[in-house]
Enzyme design. Structure first.
Site, mmCIF file in Angstrom:
data_model
loop_
_atom_site.group_PDB
_atom_site.id
_atom_site.type_symbol
_atom_site.label_atom_id
_atom_site.label_comp_id
_atom_site.label_asym_id
_atom_site.label_seq_id
_atom_site.Cartn_x
_atom_site.Cartn_y
_atom_site.Cartn_z
ATOM 1 N N LYS A 83 0.861 -1.188 0.000
ATOM 2 C CA LYS A 83 0.000 0.000 0.000
ATOM 3 C C LYS A 83 0.893 1.232 0.000
ATOM 4 C CE LYS A 83 -4.236 1.369 2.403
ATOM 5 N NZ LYS A 83 -4.934 1.247 3.702
HETATM 6 C C1 E4P Z 1 -8.417 2.085 3.723
HETATM 7 O O1 E4P Z 1 -7.487 1.587 3.161
HETATM 8 C C2 E4P Z 1 -8.283 2.876 4.938
HETATM 9 O O2 E4P Z 1 -7.473 2.144 5.830
HETATM 10 C C3 E4P Z 1 -9.610 3.136 5.615
HETATM 11 O O3 E4P Z 1 -10.696 2.783 4.789
HETATM 12 C C4 E4P Z 1 -9.712 4.501 6.189
HETATM 13 O O4 E4P Z 1 -10.968 4.658 6.794
HETATM 14 P P1 E4P Z 1 -11.295 5.873 7.776
HETATM 15 O O5 E4P Z 1 -11.390 7.119 6.965
HETATM 16 O O6 E4P Z 1 -12.613 5.515 8.396
HETATM 17 O O7 E4P Z 1 -10.173 5.931 8.774
#
Ligand code: E4P
Length: 217
Positions: A83
């Protein structure tokens, strides 16, 4: 639509994975911090539990750092998806890993142009953050619809992974938008099955069946 779970909490992930309906997992530095665990250890355990793409995020901000961290993470398990942040260095690293056949997820996407760049960099997934846009009084689902349209127009091969999904309505809207995957918190995943009429119907069926005195097997 594939369901990924956004967590580094093994107990909650196990509960979700027990349904047999979990296709992958995403993590981020905040979730790793909340787990209180070592990233290598927890990603290894997640890969052993769920057979699908498991996103593990680099912490470095520069290309060389992302390269060495991503390579280290990808050695944990073949399902590790590196990522990477939506920055020029992140996209350069995305191209590097894509060329090596290592899956990538470009995160923190907030515009169509960013999604187009991720596709050009060969990303396996791009993660548009729906809830965080809603938080800014901007409709996160508009972005999803726009990326879907742009990706069809340019014939992009990157999968849209709806992220920052906060409500059952977001899940429904993502499914109706036809995106390939969403990543959602465990509690939201487990809530999706609920409907008061399902419960009421089951209660009635159970009571009626009991009064027949029959046995099926
Ligand atoms: C995705 O990869 C993120 O880790 C996640 O969806 C972020 O979500 P949030 O905005 O609720 O922290």
């Amino acid at each position: 639509m594939k369901f990924f779970i956004d967590t580094a909490d093994m107990a909650l992930l196990t509960k979700c994975a027990d349904t047999g309906l979990v296709d992958g997992v995403t993590t981020n530095p905040t979730l790793i911090r909340q787990s209180g665990r070592n990233i290598h250890e927890v990603i290894g355990e997640i890969c052993a539990l769920v057979d699908g793409p498991i996103s593990a995020e680099v912490a470095a901000m520069d290309f060389e750092g992302m390269k060495s961290e991503g390579l280290a993470l990808s050695k944990i398990h073949p399902n590790v998806t590196v990522k990477l942040p939506m920055t020029w260095d992140g996209l350069k690293a995305c191209r590097f890993f894509s060329d090596k056949g290592i899956k990538t997820n470009v995160t923190l996407c907030f515009s169509v142009n960013q999604a187009v760049l991720a596709a050009k960099a060969g990303a396996t997934f791009v993660s548009p953050f729906i809830g965080r846009l809603d938080d800014q009084v901007s409709d996160g689902m508009d972005l999803i619809h726009d990326i879907v349209e742009a990706y069809v127009a340019i014939d992009a091969q990157t999968n849209i992974l709806g992220a920052s999904v906060r409500t059952p309505l977001h899940v429904k809207q993502c499914a109706m938008a036809g995106i390939q995957a969403i990543t959602i918190p465990p509690a939201l995943f487990l809530k999706l099955i609920e409907h008061p009429l399902t419960k009421a119907g089951l209660d009635t069926f159970a009571a009626d069946w009991a009064s027949t005195g029959q046995k099926i097997a």
